[in-house]
Design a protein around this motif. Structure first.
Motif, PDB file in Angstrom:
ATOM      1  N   TYR A  64     -83.687   4.959   3.574  1.00  0.00           N
ATOM      2  CA  TYR A  64     -82.481   4.730   2.780  1.00  0.00           C
ATOM      3  C   TYR A  64     -81.258   5.406   3.398  1.00  0.00           C
ATOM      4  CZ  TYR A  64     -85.677   3.009  -0.754  1.00  0.00           C
ATOM      5  OH  TYR A  64     -86.630   2.303  -1.419  1.00  0.00           O
ATOM      6  N   VAL A  65     -81.399   6.635   3.863  1.00  0.00           N
ATOM      7  CA  VAL A  65     -80.281   7.361   4.454  1.00  0.00           C
ATOM      8  C   VAL A  65     -79.867   6.724   5.771  1.00  0.00           C
ATOM      9  CG1 VAL A  65     -79.525   9.572   5.394  1.00  0.00           C
ATOM     10  CG2 VAL A  65     -80.897   9.512   3.315  1.00  0.00           C
ATOM     11  N   GLU A  66     -80.837   6.436   6.623  1.00  0.00           N
ATOM     12  CA  GLU A  66     -80.538   5.860   7.938  1.00  0.00           C
ATOM     13  C   GLU A  66     -79.944   4.461   7.826  1.00  0.00           C
ATOM     14  OE1 GLU A  66     -83.609   7.980  10.954  1.00  0.00           O
ATOM     15  OE2 GLU A  66     -84.404   6.373   9.711  1.00  0.00           O
ATOM     16  N   ALA A  67     -80.272   3.760   6.786  1.00  0.00           N
ATOM     17  CA  ALA A  67     -79.792   2.392   6.646  1.00  0.00           C
ATOM     18  C   ALA A  67     -78.304   2.307   6.328  1.00  0.00           C
ATOM     19  CB  ALA A  67     -80.594   1.665   5.559  1.00  0.00           C
ATOM     20  N   PHE A  68     -77.732   3.337   5.690  1.00  0.00           N
ATOM     21  CA  PHE A  68     -76.345   3.235   5.245  1.00  0.00           C
ATOM     22  C   PHE A  68     -75.410   4.338   5.723  1.00  0.00           C
ATOM     23  CE2 PHE A  68     -78.901   1.039   2.023  1.00  0.00           C
ATOM     24  CZ  PHE A  68     -78.301  -0.213   2.096  1.00  0.00           C
ATOM     25  N   ASP A  69     -75.917   5.338   6.475  1.00  0.00           N
ATOM     26  CA  ASP A  69     -75.074   6.474   6.848  1.00  0.00           C
ATOM     27  C   ASP A  69     -73.835   6.059   7.641  1.00  0.00           C
ATOM     28  OD1 ASP A  69     -76.413   5.832   9.204  1.00  0.00           O
ATOM     29  OD2 ASP A  69     -76.726   7.924   9.777  1.00  0.00           O
ATOM     30  N   HIS A  70     -73.995   5.117   8.547  1.00  0.00           N
ATOM     31  CA  HIS A  70     -72.870   4.693   9.389  1.00  0.00           C
ATOM     32  C   HIS A  70     -71.807   3.959   8.577  1.00  0.00           C
ATOM     33  CE1 HIS A  70     -76.151   1.783   9.466  1.00  0.00           C
ATOM     34  NE2 HIS A  70     -75.244   0.845   9.616  1.00  0.00           N
ATOM     35  N   MET A 121     -76.582  14.392   8.643  1.00  0.00           N
ATOM     36  CA  MET A 121     -77.583  14.159   7.600  1.00  0.00           C
ATOM     37  C   MET A 121     -78.707  13.288   8.153  1.00  0.00           C
ATOM     38  SD  MET A 121     -77.156  12.644   3.716  1.00  0.00           S
ATOM     39  CE  MET A 121     -75.717  13.627   3.416  1.00  0.00           C
ATOM     40  N   ALA A 122     -78.328  12.268   8.926  1.00  0.00           N
ATOM     41  CA  ALA A 122     -79.339  11.403   9.534  1.00  0.00           C
ATOM     42  C   ALA A 122     -80.192  12.188  10.537  1.00  0.00           C
ATOM     43  CB  ALA A 122     -78.670  10.211  10.206  1.00  0.00           C
ATOM     44  N   VAL A 123     -79.563  13.086  11.287  1.00  0.00           N
ATOM     45  CA  VAL A 123     -80.323  13.940  12.211  1.00  0.00           C
ATOM     46  C   VAL A 123     -81.293  14.809  11.422  1.00  0.00           C
ATOM     47  CG1 VAL A 123     -80.115  15.907  13.787  1.00  0.00           C
ATOM     48  CG2 VAL A 123     -78.648  13.923  14.075  1.00  0.00           C
ATOM     49  N   GLY A 124     -80.842  15.311  10.281  1.00  0.00           N
ATOM     50  CA  GLY A 124     -81.728  16.105   9.424  1.00  0.00           C
ATOM     51  C   GLY A 124     -82.945  15.319   8.991  1.00  0.00           C
ATOM     52  N   VAL A 125     -82.750  14.034   8.735  1.00  0.00           N
ATOM     53  CA  VAL A 125     -83.885  13.170   8.383  1.00  0.00           C
ATOM     54  C   VAL A 125     -84.881  13.152   9.528  1.00  0.00           C
ATOM     55  CG1 VAL A 125     -84.588  10.792   7.923  1.00  0.00           C
ATOM     56  CG2 VAL A 125     -82.589  11.728   6.776  1.00  0.00           C
ATOM     57  N   GLY A 126     -84.378  12.984  10.757  1.00  0.00           N
ATOM     58  CA  GLY A 126     -85.260  12.971  11.921  1.00  0.00           C
ATOM     59  C   GLY A 126     -85.955  14.308  12.140  1.00  0.00           C
ATOM     60  N   LEU A 127     -85.244  15.389  11.879  1.00  0.00           N
ATOM     61  CA  LEU A 127     -85.813  16.726  12.061  1.00  0.00           C
ATOM     62  C   LEU A 127     -86.944  17.007  11.077  1.00  0.00           C
ATOM     63  CD1 LEU A 127     -82.563  18.813  12.659  1.00  0.00           C
ATOM     64  CD2 LEU A 127     -84.257  18.112  14.376  1.00  0.00           C
ATOM     65  N   ALA A 128     -86.971  16.265   9.972  1.00  0.00           N
ATOM     66  CA  ALA A 128     -88.039  16.454   8.987  1.00  0.00           C
ATOM     67  C   ALA A 128     -89.403  16.132   9.579  1.00  0.00           C
ATOM     68  CB  ALA A 128     -87.780  15.581   7.752  1.00  0.00           C
TER      69      ALA A 128
END
Length: 192
Positions: A64-70, A121-128
């Motif tokens: 959800y975050v990666e789909a709309f962050d940009h 925030m998207a990078v944080g998702v990846g870091l998870a």
């Protein structure tokens, strides 16, 4: 993750904030180092918090975050940029009653900081999904952003002194370009 990798990520996450800070510094009327440091702290704290939020979201729903962050970054930065351009083309008399520092107050800086930190925030998702201490990574990103934004404001100040009040137009264009670049990078990565 190595300290060098963490530092590189920190500086990469702060480049769009740096570009926005140059625009902010150009639009500000004679910002002092204290003003630049204040903006750097605001941006740095926001930039440090957003990867933690992303990390937490990554644990729950990364798509959800990666789909709309940009798109969120594009709309926020574009709207702020258009607002700055409109203020820059207003005749001098139109804003005589207006406080010139209003557009560089806490909430305006915080909104710009949030808009430029959505990619963090998207990078944080990846870091998870990696073996990295999110607190250390967030601190590195925040400190890099503090340095970059403070430097950007001061560089923008020199630009602002060269071009006068119309520097706000330059700042608005920079914000729109940063938002457009974020959108382009995400869309081209998705297509390729």
């Amino acid at each position: 993750m190595s300290p060098v990798s963490m530092l590189l990520i920190g500086f990469a996450m702060s480049t769009d904030a740096f570009a926005a800070a140059i625009g902010k510094g150009a639009a500000m009327r004679r910002p002092r180092f204290v003003d630049a440091l204040r903006a750097g702290l605001i941006f740095g704290v926001i930039e440090a918090v957003t990867p933690v939020i992303g990390w937490l979201l990554g644990r729950a729903a990364s798509s959800y975050v990666e789909a709309f962050d940009h798109w969120i970054a594009f709309v926020l930065l574009g709207a702020l940029g258009v607002h700055m351009i409109i203020n820059g083309v207003k005749p001098e008399g139109d804003d005589a009653d207006e406080d010139p520092d209003k557009h560089h107050g806490f909430w305006h800086l915080a909104m710009t900081g949030f808009a430029t930190s959505i990619d963090a925030m998207a990078v944080g998702v990846g870091l998870a999904f990696l073996n990295v201490h999110i607190g250390v990574m967030a601190a590195v990103i925040g400190l890099c952003t503090l340095v970059m934004v403070t430097t950007g404001i001061m560089l923008g100040r020199a630009l602002g002194q060269l071009v006068g009040k119309r520097a706000e137009i330059v700042g608005g264009v920079i914000l729109i370009l940063v938002g457009s670049t974020i959108l382009y990078e995400h869309l081209s990565a998705a297509g390729g």
